[in-house]
Design an enzyme around this catalytic site. Structure first.
Site, PDB file in Angstrom:
ATOM      1  N   GLN A 127      -7.260   8.507  62.459  1.00 39.57           N
ATOM      2  CA  GLN A 127      -5.832   8.272  62.287  1.00 39.57           C
ATOM      3  C   GLN A 127      -5.340   8.917  60.998  1.00 39.57           C
ATOM      4  O   GLN A 127      -6.007   8.872  59.953  1.00 39.57           O
ATOM      5  CB  GLN A 127      -5.559   6.763  62.257  1.00 39.57           C
ATOM      6  CG  GLN A 127      -4.122   6.378  61.963  1.00 39.57           C
ATOM      7  CD  GLN A 127      -3.923   5.952  60.517  1.00 39.57           C
ATOM      8  OE1 GLN A 127      -4.846   5.520  59.851  1.00 39.57           O
ATOM      9  NE2 GLN A 127      -2.703   6.079  60.034  1.00 39.57           N
ATOM     10  N   HIS A 256       2.530  -1.252  64.765  1.00 43.74           N
ATOM     11  CA  HIS A 256       1.781  -1.347  63.515  1.00 43.74           C
ATOM     12  C   HIS A 256       1.376  -2.799  63.223  1.00 43.74           C
ATOM     13  O   HIS A 256       1.317  -3.228  62.067  1.00 43.74           O
ATOM     14  CB  HIS A 256       2.621  -0.785  62.362  1.00 43.74           C
ATOM     15  CG  HIS A 256       1.871   0.130  61.446  1.00 43.74           C
ATOM     16  ND1 HIS A 256       1.915   1.503  61.560  1.00 43.74           N
ATOM     17  CD2 HIS A 256       1.060  -0.114  60.395  1.00 43.74           C
ATOM     18  CE1 HIS A 256       1.170   2.057  60.621  1.00 43.74           C
ATOM     19  NE2 HIS A 256       0.634   1.083  59.902  1.00 43.74           N
ATOM     20  N   GLY A 289      -1.579  -7.774  68.908  1.00 38.04           N
ATOM     21  CA  GLY A 289      -1.639  -9.085  69.537  1.00 38.04           C
ATOM     22  C   GLY A 289      -2.761  -9.272  70.529  1.00 38.04           C
ATOM     23  O   GLY A 289      -2.893 -10.355  71.111  1.00 38.04           O
ATOM     24  N   ARG A 291      -6.144 -10.353  71.698  1.00 35.42           N
ATOM     25  CA  ARG A 291      -7.112 -11.289  71.138  1.00 35.42           C
ATOM     26  C   ARG A 291      -8.217 -11.671  72.113  1.00 35.42           C
ATOM     27  O   ARG A 291      -9.194 -12.316  71.717  1.00 35.42           O
ATOM     28  CB  ARG A 291      -6.401 -12.574  70.681  1.00 35.42           C
ATOM     29  CG  ARG A 291      -5.344 -12.361  69.597  1.00 35.42           C
ATOM     30  CD  ARG A 291      -5.979 -11.996  68.274  1.00 35.42           C
ATOM     31  NE  ARG A 291      -5.010 -11.825  67.216  1.00 35.42           N
ATOM     32  CZ  ARG A 291      -4.469 -10.652  66.857  1.00 35.42           C
ATOM     33  NH1 ARG A 291      -4.801  -9.552  67.520  1.00 35.42           N
ATOM     34  NH2 ARG A 291      -3.613 -10.579  65.864  1.00 35.42           N
TER      35      ARG A 291
END
Length: 363
Positions: A127, A256, A289, A291
């Site tokens: 990245q 992000h 998000g 999980r």
């Protein structure tokens, strides 16, 4: 650690990580509305399982940019892994390699690209941020190709750093013993300079990030590297279409982790329009998000080709090193396979939008 879920790892990691480093990892921008929205979007989704399907064998394998992976669950770029473990990104890469999973290495990694690549059997992508010092970008791109990285991932959502209030209140600066070793020290000096009422990282970004980046600049990067260029930070159909038009090898739907524009759309909510706009022209990945295997299944059903774990990677690294990272990937992948079987979808080819109940705008 094998039986621990991401939330369990989070609890353990919080006990081990210094408070201001914890805030750096966990914090978002502004009121952290988007941080909350990312996880809430997954929680709101409901599944439509099919029955009487042969699920005696479940296949989670996927191909991304010609690399065959055992799992569509990979690791998103997160900076300075040595803040939570002495082996830093080398341990993270080793954990990902054990599970043949993708690891996207951050520009601000605390171990050299060459050391990170040494233990990695699985693919590595690098990245990048768009810096005013374009020579620094070109040098990193050359080193990545030489070290065996398979792609460059340009973060396109950071013309400046989001207003991360936890870091501002803590006057956060990176511990001088931990450095972004792949960049010249002169470029990184401000990130270690603790200032009253300010985040050193925000000061560093203001000095070094180039806010003039436009679509036309992508040609410059593609001319200087043989590696395919992936764009990270796509949230709209308009930008997805532009990414395809400008030759993106893949796009990553990302806000992000809620650390840039507060109030930006949750990545899961943005995913369908991006997938529709791309229309199969290139792979679509998503982070923010994720999980659990259930979360991964939901994103895959909405058209993602792969999902990336951000904060959970650091929780696992802090609590278990390379084995912790491998355990995290294994657990989420096993969870995904389990839910695929219960949903009547034995392979990723069978996972599509019919699995998701239509979501109203009530959320």
């Amino acid at each position: 650690m094998t039986d621990l879920r991401a939330d369990d790892l989070r609890t353990l990691a919080r006990q081990q990580i210094p408070a201001e480093v914890w805030d750096f990892i966990e914090g978002g921008s502004g009121d952290e509305l988007t941080v909350a929205a990312n996880t809430a979007a997954f929680a709101a989704a409901r599944l439509r399982p099919r029955v009487m399907v042969d699920v005696s064998a479940v296949d989670t394998g996927v191909t991304l940019l010609d690399a065959r992976l055992d799992t569509p669950v990979g690791l998103a770029p997160t900076a300075y892994h040595q803040l939570v473990h002495p082996d830093g990104e080398v341990a993270t890469a080793a954990g990902a390699a054990k599970e043949n999973a993708l690891f996207v290495v951050a520009m601000f990694a605390s171990r050299t690209l060459e050391d990170i690549a040494a233990p990695a059997a699985g693919p590595l992508w690098l990245q990048l941020y768009w810096l005013r010092d374009r020579d620094a970008i070109a040098r990193l791109a050359r080193r990545a190709a030489a070290a065996g990285f398979a792609a460059l991932v340009l973060a396109v959502d950071a013309p400046r750093l989001g207003r991360r209030l936890r870091d501002i209140r803590n006057r956060f600066a990176v511990d001088g013993r931990v450095r972004a070793v792949n960049l010249d020290a002169s470029l990184m000096a401000a990130s270690h300079d603790r200032q009253a009422g300010a985040s050193a990282l925000a000061a560093h970004a203001a000095q070094t990030f180039d806010a003039s980046l436009t679509w036309a600049d992508l040609a410059w990067l593609r001319e200087r590297s043989p590696l395919p260029v992936v764009l990270k930070g796509i949230l709209t159909a308009e930008d997805a279409a532009a990414a395809v038009a400008h030759g993106a090898a893949a796009v990553i739907v990302s806000n992000h982790g809620g650390r840039q524009l507060d109030g930006a759309v949750a990545t899961l909510d943005a995913l369908p329009e991006v997938v529709e706009a791309v229309d199969g022209a290139c792979p679509v990945l998503v982070d923010g998000g994720v999980r659990s295997g259930r979360d991964a299944l939901i994103a895959l059903a909405l058209g993602a080709d792969a999902v990336l774990l951000g904060r959970p990677t650091l929780w696992a690294l802090a609590t278990g090193g390379s084995d912790g990272v491998a355990d995290l990937l294994r657990h989420v992948t096993d969870d995904l396979a389990h839910d695929m079987a219960l949903a009547g979808r034995p392979s990723l080819r069978d996972v599509d939008r019919r699995l998701i109940r239509a979501v109203t705008n009530a959320r």
